[in-house]
Write a protein that holds these residues in place. Structure first.
Motif, PDB file in Angstrom:
ATOM      1  N   GLN A 204     -25.855 -44.406 -47.203  1.00 23.61           N
ATOM      2  CA  GLN A 204     -26.897 -45.411 -47.431  1.00 23.61           C
ATOM      3  C   GLN A 204     -28.320 -44.893 -47.259  1.00 23.61           C
ATOM      4  O   GLN A 204     -29.191 -45.144 -48.095  1.00 23.61           O
ATOM      5  CB  GLN A 204     -26.688 -46.603 -46.492  1.00 23.61           C
ATOM      6  CG  GLN A 204     -27.771 -47.652 -46.646  1.00 23.61           C
ATOM      7  CD  GLN A 204     -27.844 -48.560 -45.445  1.00 23.61           C
ATOM      8  OE1 GLN A 204     -26.824 -48.976 -44.933  1.00 23.61           O
ATOM      9  NE2 GLN A 204     -29.047 -48.893 -45.002  1.00 23.61           N
ATOM     10  N   ARG A 225     -14.824 -41.830 -40.682  1.00 21.18           N
ATOM     11  CA  ARG A 225     -15.088 -42.516 -39.410  1.00 21.18           C
ATOM     12  C   ARG A 225     -13.980 -42.189 -38.414  1.00 21.18           C
ATOM     13  O   ARG A 225     -12.794 -42.317 -38.730  1.00 21.18           O
ATOM     14  CB  ARG A 225     -15.211 -44.022 -39.623  1.00 21.18           C
ATOM     15  CG  ARG A 225     -16.415 -44.312 -40.493  1.00 21.18           C
ATOM     16  CD  ARG A 225     -16.853 -45.731 -40.516  1.00 21.18           C
ATOM     17  NE  ARG A 225     -17.929 -45.859 -41.503  1.00 21.18           N
ATOM     18  CZ  ARG A 225     -18.501 -46.987 -41.851  1.00 21.18           C
ATOM     19  NH1 ARG A 225     -18.127 -48.113 -41.284  1.00 21.18           N
ATOM     20  NH2 ARG A 225     -19.472 -46.996 -42.750  1.00 21.18           N
ATOM     21  N   ALA A 235      -9.239 -46.691 -42.139  1.00 20.14           N
ATOM     22  CA  ALA A 235      -8.757 -45.319 -42.302  1.00 20.14           C
ATOM     23  C   ALA A 235      -9.847 -44.380 -41.801  1.00 20.14           C
ATOM     24  O   ALA A 235     -11.018 -44.764 -41.710  1.00 20.14           O
ATOM     25  CB  ALA A 235      -8.450 -45.047 -43.766  1.00 20.14           C
ATOM     26  N   TYR A 357     -31.498 -50.886 -39.321  1.00 19.78           N
ATOM     27  CA  TYR A 357     -32.296 -50.882 -40.556  1.00 19.78           C
ATOM     28  C   TYR A 357     -32.319 -52.229 -41.279  1.00 19.78           C
ATOM     29  O   TYR A 357     -32.897 -52.373 -42.332  1.00 19.78           O
ATOM     30  CB  TYR A 357     -31.773 -49.794 -41.504  1.00 19.78           C
ATOM     31  CG  TYR A 357     -30.277 -49.886 -41.746  1.00 19.78           C
ATOM     32  CD1 TYR A 357     -29.724 -50.925 -42.489  1.00 19.78           C
ATOM     33  CD2 TYR A 357     -29.403 -48.948 -41.198  1.00 19.78           C
ATOM     34  CE1 TYR A 357     -28.372 -51.030 -42.683  1.00 19.78           C
ATOM     35  CE2 TYR A 357     -28.034 -49.034 -41.400  1.00 19.78           C
ATOM     36  CZ  TYR A 357     -27.531 -50.076 -42.144  1.00 19.78           C
ATOM     37  OH  TYR A 357     -26.177 -50.180 -42.340  1.00 19.78           O
ATOM     38  N   GLY A 423     -29.135 -53.297 -50.326  1.00 13.59           N
ATOM     39  CA  GLY A 423     -27.949 -52.597 -50.819  1.00 13.59           C
ATOM     40  C   GLY A 423     -26.712 -53.057 -50.077  1.00 13.59           C
ATOM     41  O   GLY A 423     -26.773 -53.887 -49.167  1.00 13.59           O
ATOM     42  N   GLY A 427     -15.786 -50.746 -49.414  1.00 12.83           N
ATOM     43  CA  GLY A 427     -14.688 -49.800 -49.249  1.00 12.83           C
ATOM     44  C   GLY A 427     -13.760 -49.931 -50.443  1.00 12.83           C
ATOM     45  O   GLY A 427     -13.238 -51.009 -50.710  1.00 12.83           O
TER      46      GLY A 427
HETATM   47  O1  4AD Z   1     -19.880 -52.429 -43.104  1.00 11.65           O
HETATM   48  P1  4AD Z   1     -20.038 -50.952 -43.218  1.00 11.65           P
HETATM   49  O2  4AD Z   1     -19.880 -50.142 -41.994  1.00 11.65           O
HETATM   50  O3  4AD Z   1     -21.469 -50.740 -43.861  1.00 11.65           O
HETATM   51  C1  4AD Z   1     -22.076 -49.554 -44.107  1.00 11.65           C
HETATM   52  O4  4AD Z   1     -21.615 -48.463 -43.915  1.00 11.65           O
HETATM   53  C2  4AD Z   1     -23.426 -49.718 -44.771  1.00 11.65           C
HETATM   54  N1  4AD Z   1     -24.131 -48.444 -44.701  1.00 11.65           N
HETATM   55  C3  4AD Z   1     -23.222 -50.180 -46.202  1.00 11.65           C
HETATM   56  C4  4AD Z   1     -24.508 -50.358 -46.934  1.00 11.65           C
HETATM   57  O5  4AD Z   1     -25.195 -51.323 -46.718  1.00 11.65           O
HETATM   58  N2  4AD Z   1     -24.835 -49.443 -47.826  1.00 11.65           N
HETATM   59  O6  4AD Z   1     -19.021 -50.402 -44.309  1.00 11.65           O
HETATM   60  C5  4AD Z   1     -19.045 -50.893 -45.631  1.00 11.65           C
HETATM   61  C6  4AD Z   1     -17.656 -51.193 -46.124  1.00 11.65           C
HETATM   62  C7  4AD Z   1     -16.918 -52.262 -45.322  1.00 11.65           C
HETATM   63  O7  4AD Z   1     -17.278 -53.542 -45.745  1.00 11.65           O
HETATM   64  C8  4AD Z   1     -15.472 -51.937 -45.649  1.00 11.65           C
HETATM   65  O8  4AD Z   1     -15.128 -52.414 -46.936  1.00 11.65           O
HETATM   66  C9  4AD Z   1     -15.492 -50.421 -45.728  1.00 11.65           C
HETATM   67  O9  4AD Z   1     -16.831 -50.048 -46.003  1.00 11.65           O
HETATM   68  N3  4AD Z   1     -15.064 -49.779 -44.475  1.00 11.65           N
HETATM   69  C10 4AD Z   1     -13.876 -49.179 -44.295  1.00 11.65           C
HETATM   70  N4  4AD Z   1     -12.828 -49.032 -45.126  1.00 11.65           N
HETATM   71  C11 4AD Z   1     -11.756 -48.358 -44.663  1.00 11.65           C
HETATM   72  N5  4AD Z   1     -11.680 -47.807 -43.436  1.00 11.65           N
HETATM   73  C12 4AD Z   1     -12.704 -47.924 -42.559  1.00 11.65           C
HETATM   74  N6  4AD Z   1     -12.634 -47.355 -41.354  1.00 11.65           N
HETATM   75  C13 4AD Z   1     -13.874 -48.641 -42.989  1.00 11.65           C
HETATM   76  N7  4AD Z   1     -15.057 -48.941 -42.411  1.00 11.65           N
HETATM   77  C14 4AD Z   1     -15.762 -49.625 -43.334  1.00 11.65           C
END
Ligand code: 4AD
Ligand code: MG
Length: 456
Positions: A204, A225, A235, A357, A423, A427
């Motif tokens: 991001q 992660r 995952a 942010y 933005g 996933g």
């Molecule tokens: O909600 P998250 O953590 O958001 C971000 O990373 C922001 N930087 C996004 C942004 O605004 N550009 O993760 C976004 C999405 C989640 O809603 C989920 O669908 C997926 O990533 N996600 C995972 N999918 C699989 N395994 C995991 N450990 C995940 N963590 C997040």
């Protein structure tokens, strides 16, 4: 050249009484004294071709009748229409050649296997109908996502996979190092990059830099992660799509997310009809109806506060008590998607539980964030309007005790032509789970990586 079985199915009448050459893997082989049947699948479609072979016409009849499940073979024969049977045609073999034998202990025998068992055989499970369908859908959806953004003029950014910024705060990270424990802790001057480096948890921040040059961009790549959470929806390595749009606010962000989800589903109805039918029949009854309804609906929107109120008012028996100012538990997400009977955006989250942010709302309590919840997958998308005001941003960085020395470039974006922007991240696996009905993320990742699992 052999013909793909998919091509034959599209126009089998055109092949009537013609000689065809096909190859593939034996799904089943039932032989009797004078004749036998092989179910042949070549991976291009879920359908198999019934190959009929007879002792009278086939030189190596004895040998063929012993071909085992999983073997790869080449068949030359004549296509005959069989309107009175289950399959519309079959191939009467003139010649069958064994290309690769399969041993007796081939794990994928023609019977029902548990998903757990198949997971242990991820290199072979793709030869089942279920996983053939899942991974074709994964491929098609990926392409569909590119189409969606490219048609709208978005620039595809390859965000770095190795990064030095822990800025996201999205969770534990995998460290990238060549020190191999030879260096005292917290001294990385001798490490490969001269500083601590990690696998990226999100592209991001880099996408923001590109959005402020191209206006509309998206990333689509692997994300890592190291959370030690063994759930069916997390995952350690997954794929994320992160669009970033300049001169746009949270409303624009949600409109983009909704349009993207609908585009993917609409495309899927056109490209993967038989796969969807398969999932509807064997994985989630009513899946097709569910997806059709999504296309026709307008996604619901509630504030975090309203969401908690709804949870309070409607159910008393949650394991985790819903609380104002607190995150939503999985059971709460489930309830909300049931309550709204479809996808729902939860917006305006308490600042304490969201990233630094995100843009502060006027109440100074909540931020302009959104999560899109969908039945089954829970949180499908997480996004926000970004804090474009430098003073607000610095205040949040300080409040959260974030070491901002690696964020100098991110702050630059607010110093030089900063603008309103927003933005989200989706996933890919959560999306695939949603459109297939598969309930475990391990079954939509080709070779899943989760705590204590890094096989293949
Ligand atoms: O909600 P998250 O953590 O958001 C971000 O990373 C922001 N930087 C996004 C942004 O605004 N550009 O993760 C976004 C999405 C989640 O809603 C989920 O669908 C997926 O990533 N996600 C995972 N999918 C699989 N395994 C995991 N450990 C995940 N963590 C997040
Ligand atoms: Mg999130």
């Amino acid at each position: 050249m052999a013909i793909e079985i998919k091509k034959i199915y599209i126009d089998y009448v055109g092949y009537k009484d013609k000689e065809v050459l096909i190859n593939g893997w034996v799904r089943n082989n039932r032989s009797q004294k004078e004749f036998g049947f092989i179910d042949l699948n070549d991976g291009t479609t879920l359908e198999t071709v019934q190959v009929v072979y007879e002792a009278q016409t086939l030189e190596n009849f004895k040998e063929v009748s012993k071909f085992r499940v999983g073997s790869s073979i080449v068949v030359k024969g004549v296509l005959v229409l069989t309107p009175q049977m289950k399959q519309p045609f079959e191939v009467k073999a003139k010649e069958i050649i064994l290309e690769g034998d399969s041993l007796d202990d081939y794990p994928i025998q023609p019977k029902r296997h548990s998903r757990e068992f198949l997971r242990e055989n991820a290199h072979l499970r793709v030869r089942t109908n279920l996983f053939n369908a899942v991974f074709r859908v994964r491929s098609v959806v990926s392409f569909s996502i590119h189409k969606f953004f490219q048609e709208r003029g978005f620039v595809y950014l390859h965000a770095p996979i190795i990064t030095a910024s822990d800025a996201e705060g999205a969770g534990e990270m995998f460290q990238v190092t060549t020190l191999n424990g030879k260096q005292p802790e917290e001294n990385y001057s001798n490490d490969f990059f001269g500083k601590k480096a990690n696998l990226s948890v999100s592209g991001q921040l880099q996408a923001e830099a590109y959005a402020l040059a191209f206006k509309n961009v998206y990333t689509f790549g692997p994300t890592f992660r190291a959370e030690n959470s063994n759930t069916t929806r997390h995952a350690s390595e997954f794929w994320m799509i992160e669009p970033e749009i300049a001169f746009a606010d949270l409303k624009d962000d949600m409109a983009l997310a909704e349009a993207m989800v609908k585009y993917i589903i609409k495309d899927l109805f056109q490209t993967c009809e038989s796969e969807l039918k398969f999932f509807d029949q064997f994985v989630e009854k009513g899946l097709i109806d569910k997806l059709r309804k999504v296309l026709e609906s307008k996604f619901a929107v509630v504030t975090h506060k309203e969401a908690i109120d709804i949870l309070f008012a409607n159910s008393k028996d949650f394991d985790v008590k819903p609380e104002h100012g607190k995150d939503l538990a999985t059971e709460h997400e489930k309830f909300l998607t049931k309550f709204f009977n479809g996808p729902v955006f939860v917006i305006d989250w308490p600042k304490e539980i969201k990233a630094f942010y995100m843009r502060m709302n006027e109440d100074n309590e909540t931020v302009a964030a959104m999560d899109l919840l969908v039945p089954g997958s829970g949180e499908l998308i997480g996004g926000s309007q970004r804090e474009e005001r430098l003073d607000y941003l610095e205040k949040r960085i300080n409040e959260l005790g974030i070491d901002d020395k690696d964020l100098w470039w991110y702050k630059d974006l607010r110093k030089y032509g900063g603008c309103k922007h927003a933005g989200f991240g989706m996933g890919l696996e959560r999306m695939i789970m949603y459109v297939t009905g598969i309930d475990n993320i391990r079954d939509v990742l080709p070779f899943p990586r989760t705590p204590k699992k890094c096989e293949f």
